[in-house]
Design a protein around this motif. Structure first.
Motif, PDB file in Angstrom:
ATOM      1  N   GLU A  42       0.819  -1.213   0.000  1.00 52.38           N
ATOM      2  CA  GLU A  42       0.000   0.000   0.000  1.00 52.38           C
ATOM      3  C   GLU A  42       0.854   1.264   0.000  1.00 52.38           C
ATOM      4  O   GLU A  42       0.593   2.202  -0.755  1.00 52.38           O
ATOM      5  CB  GLU A  42      -0.912   0.026   1.225  1.00 52.38           C
ATOM      6  CG  GLU A  42      -1.972  -1.049   1.245  1.00 52.38           C
ATOM      7  CD  GLU A  42      -2.667  -1.134   2.601  1.00 52.38           C
ATOM      8  OE1 GLU A  42      -2.560  -0.195   3.408  1.00 52.38           O
ATOM      9  OE2 GLU A  42      -3.324  -2.169   2.841  1.00 52.38           O
ATOM     10  N   ALA A  43       1.861   1.297   0.854  1.00 48.07           N
ATOM     11  CA  ALA A  43       2.665   2.510   1.029  1.00 48.07           C
ATOM     12  C   ALA A  43       3.603   2.779  -0.143  1.00 48.07           C
ATOM     13  O   ALA A  43       3.793   3.935  -0.531  1.00 48.07           O
ATOM     14  CB  ALA A  43       3.479   2.417   2.321  1.00 48.07           C
ATOM     15  N   LEU A  44       4.191   1.725  -0.710  1.00 45.00           N
ATOM     16  CA  LEU A  44       5.199   1.902  -1.749  1.00 45.00           C
ATOM     17  C   LEU A  44       4.663   1.730  -3.163  1.00 45.00           C
ATOM     18  O   LEU A  44       5.379   1.957  -4.130  1.00 45.00           O
ATOM     19  CB  LEU A  44       6.351   0.923  -1.517  1.00 45.00           C
ATOM     20  CG  LEU A  44       7.067   1.050  -0.172  1.00 45.00           C
ATOM     21  CD1 LEU A  44       8.070  -0.067   0.007  1.00 45.00           C
ATOM     22  CD2 LEU A  44       7.721   2.414  -0.044  1.00 45.00           C
ATOM     23  N   LYS A  45       3.419   1.286  -3.271  1.00 51.54           N
ATOM     24  CA  LYS A  45       2.790   1.058  -4.584  1.00 51.54           C
ATOM     25  C   LYS A  45       3.611   0.084  -5.424  1.00 51.54           C
ATOM     26  O   LYS A  45       3.835   0.288  -6.613  1.00 51.54           O
ATOM     27  CB  LYS A  45       2.596   2.382  -5.346  1.00 51.54           C
ATOM     28  CG  LYS A  45       1.884   3.463  -4.574  1.00 51.54           C
ATOM     29  CD  LYS A  45       0.462   3.107  -4.310  1.00 51.54           C
ATOM     30  CE  LYS A  45      -0.274   4.269  -3.672  1.00 51.54           C
ATOM     31  NZ  LYS A  45      -0.936   3.975  -2.465  1.00 51.54           N
ATOM     32  N   VAL A  46       4.077  -0.986  -4.760  1.00 50.86           N
ATOM     33  CA  VAL A  46       4.853  -2.032  -5.414  1.00 50.86           C
ATOM     34  C   VAL A  46       4.019  -3.297  -5.398  1.00 50.86           C
ATOM     35  O   VAL A  46       3.330  -3.584  -4.412  1.00 50.86           O
ATOM     36  CB  VAL A  46       6.195  -2.253  -4.675  1.00 50.86           C
ATOM     37  CG1 VAL A  46       6.971  -3.412  -5.272  1.00 50.86           C
ATOM     38  CG2 VAL A  46       7.036  -0.991  -4.708  1.00 50.86           C
ATOM     39  N   ARG A  47       4.069  -4.066  -6.476  1.00 49.92           N
ATOM     40  CA  ARG A  47       3.292  -5.301  -6.561  1.00 49.92           C
ATOM     41  C   ARG A  47       3.749  -6.287  -5.500  1.00 49.92           C
ATOM     42  O   ARG A  47       4.929  -6.378  -5.174  1.00 49.92           O
ATOM     43  CB  ARG A  47       3.444  -5.903  -7.956  1.00 49.92           C
ATOM     44  CG  ARG A  47       2.816  -5.011  -9.019  1.00 49.92           C
ATOM     45  CD  ARG A  47       2.983  -5.544 -10.412  1.00 49.92           C
ATOM     46  NE  ARG A  47       3.062  -6.988 -10.416  1.00 49.92           N
ATOM     47  CZ  ARG A  47       3.815  -7.668 -11.262  1.00 49.92           C
ATOM     48  NH1 ARG A  47       4.545  -7.057 -12.147  1.00 49.92           N
ATOM     49  NH2 ARG A  47       3.844  -8.986 -11.233  1.00 49.92           N
ATOM     50  N   MET A  48       2.810  -7.029  -4.955  1.00 49.95           N
ATOM     51  CA  MET A  48       3.084  -7.980  -3.872  1.00 49.95           C
ATOM     52  C   MET A  48       4.194  -8.987  -4.202  1.00 49.95           C
ATOM     53  O   MET A  48       5.024  -9.267  -3.345  1.00 49.95           O
ATOM     54  CB  MET A  48       1.810  -8.729  -3.478  1.00 49.95           C
ATOM     55  CG  MET A  48       0.751  -7.836  -2.854  1.00 49.95           C
ATOM     56  SD  MET A  48       1.179  -7.272  -1.228  1.00 49.95           S
ATOM     57  CE  MET A  48       0.538  -8.632  -0.273  1.00 49.95           C
ATOM     58  N   PRO A  49       4.260  -9.543  -5.430  1.00 52.61           N
ATOM     59  CA  PRO A  49       5.321 -10.523  -5.701  1.00 52.61           C
ATOM     60  C   PRO A  49       6.732  -9.920  -5.641  1.00 52.61           C
ATOM     61  O   PRO A  49       7.705 -10.651  -5.607  1.00 52.61           O
ATOM     62  CB  PRO A  49       5.017 -11.022  -7.116  1.00 52.61           C
ATOM     63  CG  PRO A  49       3.598 -10.676  -7.354  1.00 52.61           C
ATOM     64  CD  PRO A  49       3.321  -9.444  -6.541  1.00 52.61           C
ATOM     65  N   GLU A  50       6.829  -8.618  -5.654  1.00 52.46           N
ATOM     66  CA  GLU A  50       8.130  -7.952  -5.643  1.00 52.46           C
ATOM     67  C   GLU A  50       8.526  -7.473  -4.250  1.00 52.46           C
ATOM     68  O   GLU A  50       9.410  -6.639  -4.107  1.00 52.46           O
ATOM     69  CB  GLU A  50       8.120  -6.812  -6.658  1.00 52.46           C
ATOM     70  CG  GLU A  50       7.931  -7.346  -8.069  1.00 52.46           C
ATOM     71  CD  GLU A  50       7.609  -6.291  -9.090  1.00 52.46           C
ATOM     72  OE1 GLU A  50       7.431  -5.120  -8.725  1.00 52.46           O
ATOM     73  OE2 GLU A  50       7.528  -6.650 -10.271  1.00 52.46           O
ATOM     74  N   ILE A  51       7.866  -8.026  -3.223  1.00 53.55           N
ATOM     75  CA  ILE A  51       8.144  -7.630  -1.841  1.00 53.55           C
ATOM     76  C   ILE A  51       8.512  -8.871  -1.033  1.00 53.55           C
ATOM     77  O   ILE A  51       7.772  -9.849  -1.031  1.00 53.55           O
ATOM     78  CB  ILE A  51       6.921  -6.943  -1.201  1.00 53.55           C
ATOM     79  CG1 ILE A  51       6.524  -5.696  -1.991  1.00 53.55           C
ATOM     80  CG2 ILE A  51       7.207  -6.581   0.253  1.00 53.55           C
ATOM     81  CD1 ILE A  51       5.199  -5.089  -1.575  1.00 53.55           C
ATOM     82  N   ASP A  52       9.670  -8.823  -0.373  1.00 52.62           N
ATOM     83  CA  ASP A  52      10.106  -9.893   0.534  1.00 52.62           C
ATOM     84  C   ASP A  52      10.070  -9.365   1.956  1.00 52.62           C
ATOM     85  O   ASP A  52      10.432  -8.211   2.197  1.00 52.62           O
ATOM     86  CB  ASP A  52      11.550 -10.322   0.246  1.00 52.62           C
ATOM     87  CG  ASP A  52      11.672 -11.252  -0.935  1.00 52.62           C
ATOM     88  OD1 ASP A  52      10.665 -11.841  -1.355  1.00 52.62           O
ATOM     89  OD2 ASP A  52      12.812 -11.393  -1.438  1.00 52.62           O
ATOM     90  N   THR A  53       9.651 -10.204   2.899  1.00 50.53           N
ATOM     91  CA  THR A  53       9.685  -9.830   4.314  1.00 50.53           C
ATOM     92  C   THR A  53      10.345 -10.936   5.118  1.00 50.53           C
ATOM     93  O   THR A  53      10.357 -12.099   4.704  1.00 50.53           O
ATOM     94  CB  THR A  53       8.275  -9.568   4.876  1.00 50.53           C
ATOM     95  OG1 THR A  53       7.460 -10.713   4.644  1.00 50.53           O
ATOM     96  CG2 THR A  53       7.637  -8.337   4.247  1.00 50.53           C
TER      97      THR A  53
END
Length: 175
Positions: A42-53
């Motif tokens: 939501e905050a970075l407007k980046v697609r979910m598959p491109e986010i690692d946690t």
């Protein structure tokens, strides 16, 4: 029979209480990582598959820490989520400065990095690959490889020059 009803009623009340976020349990690391990933989306407007946690653990004050990275063509955005003691609510969300994609400094890549670059190149049938990030641990080396001119991110796990896994971090399949 009355005691069975009372027991069932009490169990149902506990179940509803837990479902509504009562303090009967703490959230799991997986749930906290998913909540942090969603917040970053939501905050970075980046697609979910491109986010690692990654769940970093519980701090001495009882709060929980989750760190993450959002991969973009222009670089990486790292962020942190702090959770309350129950792990049910994000109490702080911090986004760090953008870092440019890693550039070769003329240094020779490690055996694991070389193996991953080759494996990703072969998997994607694209010779335009570059290392974006390398993380080492006792078990494996994680290499994030950018593919093509937009540096679509791929994740590779290797140990002692042997690749264990190659996967796209995006949902676009082969690039």
């Amino acid at each position: 029979m009355g005691s069975v009803f009372t027991s069932s009623y009490a169990s149902a009340a506990v179940f509803v209480f837990v479902l509504l976020g009562g303090p009967a349990h703490a959230e799991t690391p997986e749930i906290m990582m998913a909540m942090c990933r969603s917040k970053a989306h939501e905050a970075l407007k980046v697609r979910m598959p491109e986010i690692d946690t990654k769940y970093e653990g519980q701090r001495t004050d009882g709060s929980h820490a989750v760190n993450g990275t959002a991969f973009t063509p222009s670089g990486e955005r790292t962020f942190q989520c702090s959770f309350n003691k129950a792990g049910s609510k994000i109490t702080n969300f911090v986004v760090n400065k953008t870092t440019a994609p890693a550039q070769s400094q003329g240094a020779t890549p490690s055996r694991d990095e070389q193996a991953c670059l080759q494996a990703v190149s072969t998997t994607t049938n694209n010779g335009d690959v570059a290392t974006l990030r390398v993380e080492t641990s006792e078990a494996n080396t994680t290499v994030i490889v950018g593919v093509g001119p937009k540096r679509a991110p791929w994740k590779c796990l290797a140990s002692k020059g042997v690749v264990a896994e190659v996967m796209s971090i995006t949902d676009e399949g082969r690039l």
